[in-house]
Design a protein around this motif. Structure first.
Motif, PDB file in Angstrom:
ATOM      1  N   UNK A 161       0.837  -1.194   0.000  1.00 27.05           N
ATOM      2  CA  UNK A 161       0.000   0.000   0.000  1.00 27.05           C
ATOM      3  C   UNK A 161       0.873   1.246   0.000  1.00 27.05           C
ATOM      4  N   UNK A 162       0.401   2.288  -0.645  1.00 28.39           N
ATOM      5  CA  UNK A 162       1.065   3.588  -0.492  1.00 28.39           C
ATOM      6  C   UNK A 162       0.557   4.234   0.797  1.00 28.39           C
ATOM      7  N   UNK A 163       1.268   5.256   1.248  1.00 25.16           N
ATOM      8  CA  UNK A 163       0.889   5.973   2.461  1.00 25.16           C
ATOM      9  C   UNK A 163      -0.295   6.886   2.135  1.00 25.16           C
ATOM     10  N   UNK A 164      -1.504   6.456   2.493  1.00 23.77           N
ATOM     11  CA  UNK A 164      -2.704   7.192   2.109  1.00 23.77           C
ATOM     12  C   UNK A 164      -2.877   8.492   2.884  1.00 23.77           C
ATOM     13  N   UNK A 165      -2.317   8.574   4.075  1.00 22.98           N
ATOM     14  CA  UNK A 165      -2.344   9.856   4.780  1.00 22.98           C
ATOM     15  C   UNK A 165      -1.500  10.888   4.013  1.00 22.98           C
TER      16      UNK A 165
END
Length: 343
Positions: free
Chosen positions: A133-137
């Motif tokens: 996952x990419x850093x969604x924040x």
């Protein structure tokens, strides 16, 4: 031009006549086959992810069962995963869009000692071998910073949120709100929850424009779902003005699909965060194969430019997601600029 999509269909045809006996697609079966459930087929981002998976599987990737698709329905995720394990899957790749409702199935898989790789979404509960996952924040933070600077810290912004039952929707929304409140308190943000549905986004944006025609900017949390309906609506309302002209709405999106890059080139949107569909596919298969072999990982930097972090229910490999603007939209390293040469 898109990547070839014949791999899954060919494999399905083989399985129909071979009763699951073959179709390794270039990989060995020493550790068992991988079961892969796709989350949906109604956005360009997820279609690209599927194409990258099929390409990797067709060119020497690990042995996998035919891909299933849960069409954004958590009940179908559970049903599909159970069918895959019944067919002999010894590792599972999934991308549950409702991250709170998958816990029971993850517990079942843990009891069966089946490693799970969750792509793009981090389940709220239940053991996972690895989240890719990419850093969604960071998506919400970077989108806020870009809009805030472009608007000079003042104005009115529409935020087309994703599904708030999803950790991605929550992370992007929370980070965007926190950043706006802290750094740009004179910007008014209108939060419009959409469940990742383009038609809902368009309808809510239309209502907001009728109430507040002085909108200065828009944040699209998912360009794959929201870009086309948003641009169509703005064109209909005669609000689609090129960047650099009077009346232009500053638009920042998230996904990095080819249509977004084309829109940046055309000046109809200003920026996007490039969510790495290619790396999601590559490392989903990498970690699934590693899980089959019993390999373990520890938090820290990786050899592919990301960082593995500890989460409550496992580990997460946080892949990079660069900001794309007019300045770097033609960068050959962006996955959406590589699609044609990979056909």
């Amino acid at each position: 031009m898109r990547l070839r999509t014949t791999g899954a269909a060919a494999c399905a045809a083989l399985l129909a006549t071979a009763a699951l006996a073959g179709c390794n697609r270039g990989g060995d079966t020493a550790g068992g086959r991988i079961g892969i459930d796709l989350p949906r087929t109604d956005t360009d981002f997820w279609n690209s992810y599927q194409q990258y998976l099929e390409k990797d599987l067709d060119h020497g990737g690990p042995a996998a069962l035919p891909l299933s698709n849960s069409q954004n329905d958590i009940a179908k995720v559970v049903s599909n995963v159970r069918a895959l394990t019944d067919q002999g899957a010894k590792a599972i790749v999934m991308a549950p869009q409702d991250t709170g409702a998958i816990a029971a199935e993850l517990r079942r898989l843990e009891e069966k000692k089946i490693p799970v790789v969750s792509v793009d979404t981090r389940p709220d509960e239940g053991r996972v071998y690895m989240v890719v996952r990419a850093d969604n924040r960071a998506y919400g933070q970077k989108s806020c910073e870009y809009l805030g600077r472009r608007l000079g810290g003042r104005g009115r912004v529409a935020e087309l949120q994703g599904d708030l039952s999803s950790v991605n929707g929550r992370d992007r929304s929370a980070a965007f709100a926190s950043c706006m409140k802290r750094r740009f308190p004179k910007i008014t943000v209108h939060e419009l929850a959409t469940d990742w549905k383009g038609e809902v986004a368009s309808a809510k944006l239309q209502g907001l424009l009728a109430q507040h025609p002085d909108i200065d900017g828009i944040y699209l949390q998912a360009g794959g779902a929201f870009l086309r309906p948003t641009l169509a609506l703005l064109e209909q309302k005669k609000r689609l003005k090129p960047a650099g002209t009077d009346g232009h709405l500053t638009i920042v999106s998230n996904d990095g699909i080819p249509d977004e890059l084309d829109a940046i080139r055309a000046g109809t949107i200003d920026a996007t965060l490039s969510q790495p569909a290619d790396l999601y596919a590559k490392y989903a298969l990498y970690y699934a194969r590693a899980g089959l072999r019993g390999k373990t990982f520890t938090p820290g930097p990786t050899d592919h430019g990301s960082t593995i972090v500890k989460i409550d229910n496992g580990l997460e490999d946080q892949l990079p997601a660069p900001l794309v603007t007019k300045a770097n939209v033609d960068d050959k390293k962006l996955w959406a600029n590589q699609l044609e040469k990979n056909t």
